[in-house]
Design an enzyme around this catalytic site. Structure first.
Site, PDB file in Angstrom:
ATOM      1  N   HIS A   1       0.834  -1.207   0.000  1.00  0.00           N
ATOM      2  CA  HIS A   1       0.000   0.000   0.000  1.00  0.00           C
ATOM      3  C   HIS A   1       0.872   1.262   0.000  1.00  0.00           C
ATOM      4  CE1 HIS A   1      -3.694   2.289   1.333  1.00  0.00           C
ATOM      5  NE2 HIS A   1      -2.742   3.130   1.717  1.00  0.00           N
ATOM      6  N   GLU A   2       1.775   1.333   0.968  1.00  0.00           N
ATOM      7  CA  GLU A   2       2.609   2.542   1.063  1.00  0.00           C
ATOM      8  C   GLU A   2       3.516   2.671  -0.154  1.00  0.00           C
ATOM      9  OE1 GLU A   2       1.714   4.711   3.011  1.00  0.00           O
ATOM     10  OE2 GLU A   2       0.468   3.446   4.296  1.00  0.00           O
TER      11      GLU A   2
ATOM     12  N   HIS B   1       3.348   6.707  -6.850  1.00  0.00           N
ATOM     13  CA  HIS B   1       2.646   7.918  -7.273  1.00  0.00           C
ATOM     14  C   HIS B   1       3.602   9.118  -7.181  1.00  0.00           C
ATOM     15  CE1 HIS B   1      -1.632   9.918  -6.973  1.00  0.00           C
ATOM     16  NE2 HIS B   1      -1.071  10.145  -8.130  1.00  0.00           N
TER      17      HIS B   1
HETATM   18 ZN   LIG Z   1      -3.007   5.199   1.958  1.00  0.00          ZN
END
Ligand SMILES: [Zn+2]
Length: 675
Positions: free
Chosen positions: A463-464, A470
């Site tokens: 997730h991180e 991004h």
């Molecule tokens: Zn998040």
């Protein structure tokens, strides 16, 4: 010589001493003010370049100092740093308020904004212009003096009310304790939890066990304690925070906050607070959010009702319960889950050695986006445990610096997050590449065992890392539109979508090998993980939707006539409740997300982001989870684009259509259940 005031590329951690921060902040603020003054006092006609771009690139040094400082305050703090934070935070908000209230500056921005049709701006330039203009107009820059004054009053009143709201919730949480002296009363609790409760008692010089309303104490008790009466007592105490008609009561605060928000929105020309908030969200309007929540409700409710029946039946068979109550939910769910899956973290952990998982996530990034990660040892870091990597593309172009800080330490706050030390942007023909960081709190290795992650920690790492991508792959001109600077309900797409790879055989084969034997994780285990991940998904969905609908009820209509908080809430909950109503409890009086934090008119975004990530991943699945074409579309239209365009447009360009809820329903196992 203050290292923070010299030009630096990577943050000069080893040279920085605590006493450098405050003078650096003061100097950088003064410099930034001078930059703003230069824009305001410019004699030339306001233009996009001399006003908007100049403002965008003002205060860059202040930004870098702030990111170094506040990142340290989260990951490696101490009392001195915390004290400096207390001192500089008000100065920084004063600094940004001074900009927003700078009339000369706004005049120039408005001049450019009003002429925007004739300026022949690119899409990114228009977005920047609109963003700058809105940051003033949404704070009242266009209002006449008397209304401006009222706006300031409302803002100051609201910030006080939110503070009081939060303080009351905290005081209510701290005030309550359940003191147990009879061993039978803690029956059912695992040894570790019992011990923790005994320690709490000991710390207060009491015999026996103490249970409190703090999550680490409350959650295990509700999950494991056999004594139903005590679960009821604790559950009602938890559910009635701020709802006792005493000095810590929040009902009045709730009403005042909702009404002031509405008044503020109306002053600025919006129909409701939700209209105001959603203007800067992917969802855009309250109608769209409500439609979204109701569509999901319609589809999830049959599954939720079925699961509720199943759980009721289970509780009846096990303990002869006639009516399942709120305080039974967690207890019987845990028992049922154990019966169905019997999935133990300890069985899975040997397959998830930290180093293997890191290599795994890098391999996934390589297969999808052609990225190569090279560990380097020549980058200055704030703690020896921090790992540093240079990231390159296929043609060996430098893409990003990546810091990874995985283990808990005194001085690091809990949880896991992504952050950056330097944004990506383009200036003077150069593409300045970003410095991105992931910070987590995973169990460290011991002398006999390496660091082995739970499955939950594995998905957290992915997730991180998704947020990290991004940031790393950002490719925009302006720093304030770069990377994760996107609308709130869009920012979790890159992170959540990455979690999906953790459940796929093809991805697990890259890294999920037993740390001693090298054996690949058995696929029946993976199957069990998948199934248990969707356990009671219908009921969970219904619960999330009820919060989202309550949030919208408070903020998407005129609240002037509301008098009774509890009655209003009960009405808003119609259609989402499975358990019998409890008159003693009230959700709104402790709903800190929306009345204290920043989630007002935004609670829906949890589900919204899930819909996006499920829909995006379904596209990968249809074409192969490592399909290069789909991955490139994701990179080119989402990951690299930051906030340069409306996210719905970006998403449609990636996906070919707007997101649909079906993929989430299918992943959550809610489609089959609807028969
Ligand atoms: Zn998040």
């Amino acid at each position: 010589m203050n290292p923070l005031l010299q030009p630096f590329d990577t943050a000069p951690f080893s040279k920085i001493k605590n006493e450098h921060f405050k003078p650096a902040f003061l100097q950088a603020m003064e410099d930034a003010r001078a930059e703003i003054d230069a824009i305001t006092e410019n004699k030339e006609e306001p233009s996009f370049e001399n006003t908007i771009v100049a403002l965008e690139f003002s205060g860059q040094q202040l930004d870098r100092i702030s990111s170094v400082f506040f990142n340290l305050n989260s990951a490696e703090t101490n009392e001195e740093i915390q004290k400096i934070a207390q001192e500089v935070s008000p100065l920084l908000s004063e600094f940004s308020n001074d900009i927003t209230l700078n009339e000369g500056l706004f005049k120039r921005i408005k001049y450019v904004f009003d002429a925007r049709e004739d300026l022949d701006l690119s899409l990114e330039e228009s977005t920047l212009l609109e963003k700058k203009y809105k940051s003033f107009s949404r704070n009242g820059a266009n209002l006449p003096e008397d209304k401006k004054k009222r706006l300031r009053e409302i803002d100051s009143e609201l910030s006080k009310l939110k503070l009081t709201f939060g303080e009351n919730v905290l005081a209510e949480t701290n005030k309550y304790e359940m003191h147990l002296t009879n061993e039978e009363d803690v029956a059912g609790l695992p040894e570790g939890e019992k011990e923790a409760a005994a320690q709490l008692a000991k710390a207060k010089e009491k015999e026996g066990w103490l249970i409190t309303l703090d999550y680490p104490s409350y959650i295990p008790f509700m999950k494991y304690a056999k004594n139903r009466e005590l679960r009821k007592e604790l559950s009602l105490a938890f559910g009635s925070k701020g709802f006792h008609n005493d000095e810590l009561d929040n009902q009045e605060n709730v009403l005042k906050i909702a009404k002031l928000r509405h008044e503020r929105a109306q002053l600025l020309g919006y129909e409701t607070h939700a209209h105001f908030v959603l203007e800067e969200r992917m969802a855009e309007t309250p109608e769209k959010v409500q439609g979204f929540l109701n569509e999901l409700l319609l589809k999830a409710k049959p599954a939720a009702e079925r699961e509720f029946q199943e759980l009721s039946q289970f509780a009846k068979e096990l303990d002869g319960l006639d009516q399942l109550q709120k305080w039974d939910a967690s207890y019987y769910s845990e028992k049922l889950k154990q019966k169905l899956f019997n999935l133990d973290d300890e069985i899975l952990k040997p397959y998830f050695k930290l180093e293997n998982v890191i290599n795994g996530v890098f391999k996934v990034a390589e297969k999808l986006f052609d990225l190569k990660f090279k560990e380097v040892n020549n980058v200055d870091k704030y703690h020896e445990e921090v790992l540093t990597y240079e990231v390159y593309d296929q043609k060996d172009n430098f893409i990003s610096l990546f810091y990874a800080d995985f283990h808990p330490r005194k001085g690091k706050r809990g949880g896991a997050w992504m952050t950056s030390y330097k944004s990506q942007y383009k200036k003077d023909g150069k593409n300045i590449r970003p410095h991105i960081s992931n910070v987590c709190n995973f169990t460290r290795s011991t002398s006999s065992k390496p660091s082995l992650l739970t499955f939950n920690e594995v998905t957290t790492l992915f997730h991180e890392f998704g947020h990290g991508l991004h940031g790393m792959l950002a490719n925009t001109t302006y720093p304030s539109l770069s990377g994760t600077s996107v609308y709130w309900d869009f920012v979790e797409l890159p992170s959540q979508v990455m979690e999906n790879w953790c459940y796929e055989k093809e991805a697990l084969e890259l890294f999920a090998h037993h740390y001693e034997t090298g054996e690949l994780i058995p696929m029946e285990l993976v199957q069990k993980i998948k199934e248990s991940a969707t356990f009671q998904e219908g009921m969970q969905t219904l619960r999330q939707l009820s919060f989202g609908l309550l949030d919208m009820a408070w903020h998407a209509q005129d609240p002037t006539a509301i008098e009774d908080v509890k009655a209003f809430e009960t009405l808003a909950f119609t259609g989402t409740q499975l358990y019998p109503e409890t008159p003693e409890t009230c959700m709104s009086t402790a709903f800190s997300h929306i009345f204290q934090g920043g989630y007002s008119s935004g609670y829906y975004s949890y589900k919204w982001a899930e819909v996006l990530d499920a829909d995006a991943f379904a596209y990968f699945k249809e074409n192969g989870i490592f399909n290069k074409t789909i991955a490139s579309k994701f990179k080119d239209n989402v990951l690299s684009m930051g906030g340069t365009e409306n996210p719905m447009e970006l998403y449609k360009r990636f996906r070919g259509q707007e997101p649909k809820v079906e993929a989430l329903l299918e992943r959550a196992g809610l489609l089959e259940l609807r028969k």
